[in-house]
Design a protein around this motif. Structure first.
Motif, PDB file in Angstrom:
ATOM      1  N   THR A   1     -20.366  -9.444 -20.466  1.00  0.00           N
ATOM      2  CA  THR A   1     -21.460  -8.789 -19.747  1.00  0.00           C
ATOM      3  C   THR A   1     -22.348  -9.827 -19.067  1.00  0.00           C
ATOM      4  O   THR A   1     -22.250 -11.028 -19.345  1.00  0.00           O
ATOM      5  N   LEU A   2     -23.221  -9.327 -18.224  1.00  0.00           N
ATOM      6  CA  LEU A   2     -24.141 -10.191 -17.492  1.00  0.00           C
ATOM      7  C   LEU A   2     -25.002 -11.013 -18.441  1.00  0.00           C
ATOM      8  O   LEU A   2     -25.308 -12.183 -18.170  1.00  0.00           O
ATOM      9  N   GLY A   3     -25.362 -10.434 -19.577  1.00  0.00           N
ATOM     10  CA  GLY A   3     -26.248 -11.121 -20.505  1.00  0.00           C
ATOM     11  C   GLY A   3     -25.542 -11.986 -21.532  1.00  0.00           C
ATOM     12  O   GLY A   3     -26.183 -12.807 -22.184  1.00  0.00           O
ATOM     13  N   GLU A   4     -24.224 -11.820 -21.680  1.00  0.00           N
ATOM     14  CA  GLU A   4     -23.517 -12.510 -22.754  1.00  0.00           C
ATOM     15  C   GLU A   4     -22.470 -13.507 -22.285  1.00  0.00           C
ATOM     16  O   GLU A   4     -21.811 -14.150 -23.108  1.00  0.00           O
ATOM     17  N   ILE A   5     -22.295 -13.680 -21.004  1.00  0.00           N
ATOM     18  CA  ILE A   5     -21.258 -14.581 -20.499  1.00  0.00           C
ATOM     19  C   ILE A   5     -21.450 -16.000 -21.013  1.00  0.00           C
ATOM     20  O   ILE A   5     -22.565 -16.513 -21.098  1.00  0.00           O
ATOM     21  N   ASP A   6     -20.331 -16.644 -21.359  1.00  0.00           N
ATOM     22  CA  ASP A   6     -20.328 -18.059 -21.730  1.00  0.00           C
ATOM     23  C   ASP A   6     -19.859 -18.840 -20.504  1.00  0.00           C
ATOM     24  O   ASP A   6     -18.673 -18.849 -20.181  1.00  0.00           O
ATOM     25  N   PHE A   7     -20.777 -19.475 -19.817  1.00  0.00           N
ATOM     26  CA  PHE A   7     -20.446 -20.152 -18.563  1.00  0.00           C
ATOM     27  C   PHE A   7     -19.457 -21.292 -18.755  1.00  0.00           C
ATOM     28  O   PHE A   7     -18.751 -21.674 -17.815  1.00  0.00           O
ATOM     29  N   LYS A   8     -19.378 -21.833 -19.951  1.00  0.00           N
ATOM     30  CA  LYS A   8     -18.458 -22.948 -20.211  1.00  0.00           C
ATOM     31  C   LYS A   8     -16.998 -22.509 -20.134  1.00  0.00           C
ATOM     32  O   LYS A   8     -16.107 -23.357 -20.031  1.00  0.00           O
ATOM     33  N   LYS A   9     -16.758 -21.196 -20.179  1.00  0.00           N
ATOM     34  CA  LYS A   9     -15.387 -20.696 -20.073  1.00  0.00           C
ATOM     35  C   LYS A   9     -14.923 -20.561 -18.626  1.00  0.00           C
ATOM     36  O   LYS A   9     -13.779 -20.187 -18.377  1.00  0.00           O
ATOM     37  N   VAL A  10     -15.813 -20.851 -17.701  1.00  0.00           N
ATOM     38  CA  VAL A  10     -15.520 -20.682 -16.275  1.00  0.00           C
ATOM     39  C   VAL A  10     -15.237 -22.035 -15.641  1.00  0.00           C
ATOM     40  O   VAL A  10     -15.962 -23.005 -15.877  1.00  0.00           O
TER      41      VAL A  10
ATOM     42  N   PHE B   1     -23.605  -4.235  -4.571  1.00  0.00           N
ATOM     43  CA  PHE B   1     -22.190  -4.542  -4.394  1.00  0.00           C
ATOM     44  C   PHE B   1     -21.600  -5.054  -5.703  1.00  0.00           C
ATOM     45  O   PHE B   1     -22.253  -5.810  -6.437  1.00  0.00           O
ATOM     46  N   VAL B   2     -20.354  -4.674  -5.994  1.00  0.00           N
ATOM     47  CA  VAL B   2     -19.581  -5.438  -6.963  1.00  0.00           C
ATOM     48  C   VAL B   2     -19.366  -6.815  -6.346  1.00  0.00           C
ATOM     49  O   VAL B   2     -19.070  -6.927  -5.153  1.00  0.00           O
ATOM     50  N   ILE B   3     -19.537  -7.868  -7.136  1.00  0.00           N
ATOM     51  CA  ILE B   3     -19.478  -9.220  -6.582  1.00  0.00           C
ATOM     52  C   ILE B   3     -18.343 -10.008  -7.222  1.00  0.00           C
ATOM     53  O   ILE B   3     -18.217 -10.058  -8.448  1.00  0.00           O
ATOM     54  N   SER B   4     -17.511 -10.618  -6.372  1.00  0.00           N
ATOM     55  CA  SER B   4     -16.446 -11.509  -6.833  1.00  0.00           C
ATOM     56  C   SER B   4     -16.809 -12.930  -6.439  1.00  0.00           C
ATOM     57  O   SER B   4     -17.033 -13.215  -5.257  1.00  0.00           O
ATOM     58  N   PHE B   5     -16.877 -13.819  -7.429  1.00  0.00           N
ATOM     59  CA  PHE B   5     -17.240 -15.211  -7.169  1.00  0.00           C
ATOM     60  C   PHE B   5     -15.999 -16.096  -7.136  1.00  0.00           C
ATOM     61  O   PHE B   5     -15.255 -16.178  -8.111  1.00  0.00           O
ATOM     62  N   TYR B   6     -15.810 -16.739  -5.984  1.00  0.00           N
ATOM     63  CA  TYR B   6     -14.782 -17.767  -5.831  1.00  0.00           C
ATOM     64  C   TYR B   6     -15.425 -19.133  -6.109  1.00  0.00           C
ATOM     65  O   TYR B   6     -16.631 -19.309  -5.949  1.00  0.00           O
ATOM     66  N   ASN B   7     -14.603 -20.103  -6.484  1.00  0.00           N
ATOM     67  CA  ASN B   7     -15.092 -21.468  -6.749  1.00  0.00           C
ATOM     68  C   ASN B   7     -16.351 -21.425  -7.620  1.00  0.00           C
ATOM     69  O   ASN B   7     -17.383 -22.008  -7.269  1.00  0.00           O
ATOM     70  N   PRO B   8     -16.296 -20.753  -8.766  1.00  0.00           N
ATOM     71  CA  PRO B   8     -17.533 -20.439  -9.482  1.00  0.00           C
ATOM     72  C   PRO B   8     -18.193 -21.608 -10.206  1.00  0.00           C
ATOM     73  O   PRO B   8     -19.417 -21.631 -10.326  1.00  0.00           O
ATOM     74  N   ARG B   9     -17.395 -22.567 -10.678  1.00  0.00           N
ATOM     75  CA  ARG B   9     -18.017 -23.629 -11.488  1.00  0.00           C
ATOM     76  C   ARG B   9     -17.105 -24.856 -11.514  1.00  0.00           C
ATOM     77  O   ARG B   9     -15.979 -24.788 -11.979  1.00  0.00           O
ATOM     78  N   SER B  10     -17.615 -25.954 -11.000  1.00  0.00           N
ATOM     79  CA  SER B  10     -16.868 -27.211 -11.013  1.00  0.00           C
ATOM     80  C   SER B  10     -17.660 -28.256 -11.794  1.00  0.00           C
ATOM     81  O   SER B  10     -18.800 -28.013 -12.204  1.00  0.00           O
ATOM     82  N   LYS B  11     -17.075 -29.421 -11.970  1.00  0.00           N
ATOM     83  CA  LYS B  11     -17.760 -30.498 -12.683  1.00  0.00           C
ATOM     84  C   LYS B  11     -19.033 -30.922 -11.965  1.00  0.00           C
ATOM     85  O   LYS B  11     -19.997 -31.348 -12.592  1.00  0.00           O
ATOM     86  N   GLY B  12     -19.040 -30.803 -10.649  1.00  0.00           N
ATOM     87  CA  GLY B  12     -20.218 -31.187  -9.884  1.00  0.00           C
ATOM     88  C   GLY B  12     -21.187 -30.052  -9.640  1.00  0.00           C
ATOM     89  O   GLY B  12     -22.287 -30.265  -9.125  1.00  0.00           O
ATOM     90  N   ARG B  13     -20.783 -28.824  -9.990  1.00  0.00           N
ATOM     91  CA  ARG B  13     -21.618 -27.634  -9.770  1.00  0.00           C
ATOM     92  C   ARG B  13     -21.653 -26.801 -11.049  1.00  0.00           C
ATOM     93  O   ARG B  13     -21.199 -25.669 -11.088  1.00  0.00           O
ATOM     94  N   THR B  14     -22.205 -27.367 -12.089  1.00  0.00           N
ATOM     95  CA  THR B  14     -22.177 -26.693 -13.385  1.00  0.00           C
ATOM     96  C   THR B  14     -23.201 -25.567 -13.496  1.00  0.00           C
ATOM     97  O   THR B  14     -23.060 -24.682 -14.342  1.00  0.00           O
ATOM     98  N   GLU B  15     -24.243 -25.574 -12.657  1.00  0.00           N
ATOM     99  CA  GLU B  15     -25.340 -24.615 -12.812  1.00  0.00           C
ATOM    100  C   GLU B  15     -25.374 -23.507 -11.766  1.00  0.00           C
ATOM    101  O   GLU B  15     -26.151 -22.566 -11.895  1.00  0.00           O
ATOM    102  N   TYR B  16     -24.547 -23.597 -10.731  1.00  0.00           N
ATOM    103  CA  TYR B  16     -24.641 -22.621  -9.636  1.00  0.00           C
ATOM    104  C   TYR B  16     -24.366 -21.196 -10.116  1.00  0.00           C
ATOM    105  O   TYR B  16     -25.066 -20.249  -9.723  1.00  0.00           O
ATOM    106  N   LEU B  17     -23.331 -21.015 -10.935  1.00  0.00           N
ATOM    107  CA  LEU B  17     -23.014 -19.663 -11.395  1.00  0.00           C
ATOM    108  C   LEU B  17     -24.134 -19.121 -12.279  1.00  0.00           C
ATOM    109  O   LEU B  17     -24.519 -17.960 -12.155  1.00  0.00           O
ATOM    110  N   LYS B  18     -24.656 -19.959 -13.149  1.00  0.00           N
ATOM    111  CA  LYS B  18     -25.764 -19.535 -14.004  1.00  0.00           C
ATOM    112  C   LYS B  18     -26.962 -19.114 -13.161  1.00  0.00           C
ATOM    113  O   LYS B  18     -27.599 -18.083 -13.429  1.00  0.00           O
TER     114      LYS B  18
END
Length: 239
Positions: free
Chosen positions: A202-211, A152-169
């Motif tokens: 891309t999947l391999g190059e995303i900067d999670f801090k921008k989310v 599936f193409v995946i759309s992530f809602y609520n991807p990264r908060s101050k209390g959930r910094t690692e979930y998206l990674k």
């Protein structure tokens, strides 16, 4: 009448005419404070009830109370009211109440973000919230894995908060088990609102801090590619 209204991602230009017309003609508008601000220009003499985060059930009960008093009520949800919105809890709470309830659709944040990115949702898609307030994190990871396995193409809602910094990674680590590192990823911030921006990576190059919580993150499937600054997922036509 109690109307549960999806107002789109927050900007007037991505609201439906039906939503605008209904908001203008009710007696009471109920919503989360910042969401009320999105429709402020349509508020004239209507009564307004607003509260803060985690006040969803209070808003639902108050809206039902107003409707039982014979008032025309509009409950505001961003995106589509039936997608992570207010439609479900209100319909549950109103099951035994003698009031009319309608649900007015809105442009979901994922669809708005997809339009900003090009055409990433041309094939089957999954919408997943990474918020664990109402769903356990273990269940969320199960759903991420199932979506990744199913291509599936995946759309992530609520991807990264101050209390959930690692979930998206951690979600991306699961996806990498099934997809290549060059799989397209779109990061869309404030889609349809002021201070809009987007980035394609891309999947391999995303900067999670921008989310952050104002972003939607879309991950392509095995047929997705980047062309002329846009993400395209193949529909399967022989082109």
């Amino acid at each position: 009448m109690l109307s549960i209204i999806g107002i789109g991602p927050g900007g007037k230009m991505r609201m439906t005419l039906e939503a605008i017309e209904r908001i203008k003609n009710v007696d009471v508008i109920v919503g989360y404070g910042p969401y009320i601000d999105y429709v402020r220009e349509f508020i004239e003499n209507q009564e307004v009830f607003q509260n803060g985060m985690k006040g969803e059930i209070e808003r639902c009960k108050k809206a039902i109370e107003f409707a039982k008093e014979g008032k025309e009520v509009a409950v505001i949800s961003t995106g589509d009211a039936g997608l992570y919105g207010m439609a479900g809890p209100i319909l549950e709470l109103a099951q035994d109440e003698n009031i009319d309830v309608e649900v007015l659709p809105g442009v979901s944040s994922a669809f708005s973000a997809a339009a900003d990115l090009g055409a990433p949702l041309m094939m089957d898609t999954a919408l997943i919230s990474l918020s664990d307030l109402l769903v356990s994190y273990e269940k969320i990871k199960e759903r991420v894995r199932a979506a990744a396995m199913s291509d599936f193409v995946i759309s992530f809602y609520n991807p990264r908060s101050k209390g959930r910094t690692e979930y998206l990674k951690e979600a991306f680590e699961i996806i990498k088990e099934y997809r290549k590192e060059n799989t397209p990823v779109g990061i869309v911030r404030n889609s349809g609102r002021e201070n809009f921006s987007y980035e394609i990576t891309t999947l391999g190059e995303i900067d999670f801090k921008k989310v952050d919580m104002k972003t939607i993150v879309l991950v392509g499937n095995s047929t997705s590619f980047i062309s002329n600054g846009r993400i395209i997922t193949k529909r399967g036509y022989d082109l």
